[in-house]
Enzyme design. Sequence first.
Site, short mmCIF file in Angstrom:
data_model
loop_
_atom_site.label_atom_id
_atom_site.label_comp_id
_atom_site.label_asym_id
_atom_site.label_seq_id
_atom_site.Cartn_x
_atom_site.Cartn_y
_atom_site.Cartn_z
N ARG A 52 0.80 -1.14 0.10
CA ARG A 52 0.05 -0.13 0.00
C ARG A 52 0.89 1.17 0.03
O ARG A 52 0.25 2.45 -0.51
CB ARG A 52 -0.96 0.00 1.25
N TYR A 104 -16.39 18.40 -13.40
CA TYR A 104 -16.38 17.07 -13.37
C TYR A 104 -17.66 16.69 -12.27
O TYR A 104 -17.15 17.33 -11.09
CB TYR A 104 -15.29 16.35 -13.20
N ASP A 174 -7.39 20.87 -13.24
CA ASP A 174 -7.59 19.54 -13.73
C ASP A 174 -7.32 19.35 -15.07
O ASP A 174 -8.11 20.10 -16.04
CB ASP A 174 -9.00 19.17 -13.45
N LYS A 199 -8.86 8.41 -18.78
CA LYS A 199 -9.22 9.22 -19.90
C LYS A 199 -7.85 9.07 -20.95
O LYS A 199 -7.59 8.05 -21.46
CB LYS A 199 -9.57 10.57 -19.87
C1 LIG Z 1 -13.45 11.34 -15.34
C2 LIG Z 1 -12.81 12.62 -14.73
C3 LIG Z 1 -12.58 12.71 -13.60
C4 LIG Z 1 -12.65 11.69 -12.41
O1 LIG Z 1 -11.71 10.68 -12.87
P1 LIG Z 1 -12.06 8.89 -12.53
O2 LIG Z 1 -10.73 8.50 -13.11
O3 LIG Z 1 -13.50 8.56 -13.34
O4 LIG Z 1 -12.24 8.80 -11.13
C5 LIG Z 1 -12.29 13.98 -13.01
N1 LIG Z 1 -11.82 15.15 -13.74
C6 LIG Z 1 -12.38 14.94 -15.01
C7 LIG Z 1 -12.45 15.99 -16.08
C8 LIG Z 1 -12.86 13.86 -15.38
O5 LIG Z 1 -13.02 13.79 -16.89
#
Ligand SMILES: *Cc1c(COP(=O)(O)O)cnc(C)c1O
Length: 363
Positions: A52, A104, A174, A199
């Site tokens: 971990r 998000y 982000d 993504k």
């Molecule tokens: C998908 C997404 C998240 C969250 O990520 P996960 O991997 O689904 O937990 C955060 N910010 C943006 C812009 C996203 O597209």
Amino acid sequence: MQNDPSPSWKPETLAVAAGRPDRLPDAPLNQPMVPASTYIAGQETELIGYGRYGNPGWTALEEAVAALEGGATALAFASGMAAAAAVLAAIPASGTIVLPQHCYLGVAGLAEEYRRRHGLSVRTVDISDTAAVLEAAVGADLVWIESPANPTMDVADLAAVSAGLPDGCLLLVDNTFATPLLQQPLQQGADVVLHSATKFLSGHSDALCGMLVFTRSVDDLAGRARNARKLHGATPGVLESYLVLRGIRTLPVRVRQAEANAKVLVELLSGNPLVDRIRYPGFGSMLAIELPDAATADGLIDKLRLWVNATSLGGVESTLERRRRWPTELPSVPEGLIRMSVGVEHIDDLATDLTRALDSLRH
Ligand SMILES: *Cc1c(COP(=O)(O)O)cnc(C)c1O
């Protein structure tokens, strides 16, 4: 121990060369997966200690993402949300954060949870309005920007925001939609970059993973986020870390191809009488189109053969979804808005599928 990438290498090179094991005779070129919960004790300074706390696969991934974003350190998490949660755990629980009015939904939901449970103050702003962001930032601990933002594609002036922030207020960006190929927020003054590596970084719709990248100046925040990962246990999977790093090797070519496709589609769609508005920030492969109403938007999605109706984004596959199908999506997002994640298929096939579906709606 990894190979150190040269500071002069371009992003396309870093994507390929960073996060590799040492070049030893007969050693594997790629960091192998190390499925280990347990490590043998005996080192004077424990290197990993327990599954971990670390994994060679996380380290390789973290080195690659830190190199691509031009950051000092990176941390990999179980998901983008786990990365977001580690940031909220690392700032004062009853502090103040500034959030985008559109972002998000999971992040907004998490901040709301912190507000209810810990008394976190949450101020929401239009992130494309720099003056409004800076006004909201007075007395705040953290400004959280998502740019381009989901699903409205709002864009922030990162350099202007970071230059105007009061001392002691951190800037997190982000960078999921832009990727480090098209935007490097740390070079524009941000302190932390967040990725849903699920993504574009991963790029093949087969892994959940999140990343945080930090500048040297926020080493203490990075330390608290690392501790949050350790204590909350939101650690990335061994396979997932491997898949994301594998995906990063082709990130530049995927991003360029998808962006080129997106630009052609924006052109094509802007001439279509059914499309009321196109939201495209001018770069990248994310866009949103507005159709007159929910029924038309659903009708279009229904008639597509190649494009996949799915949430999530950033894969090699072109996907799209009507955002208001989610009951939690904000009413300020139009009912007929479809968010599109353009993939790397041949542009002719993507275009034909869309035009054919749009034409069939008009008859
Ligand atoms: C998908 C997404 C998240 C969250 O990520 P996960 O991997 O689904 O937990 C955060 N910010 C943006 C812009 C996203 O597209």
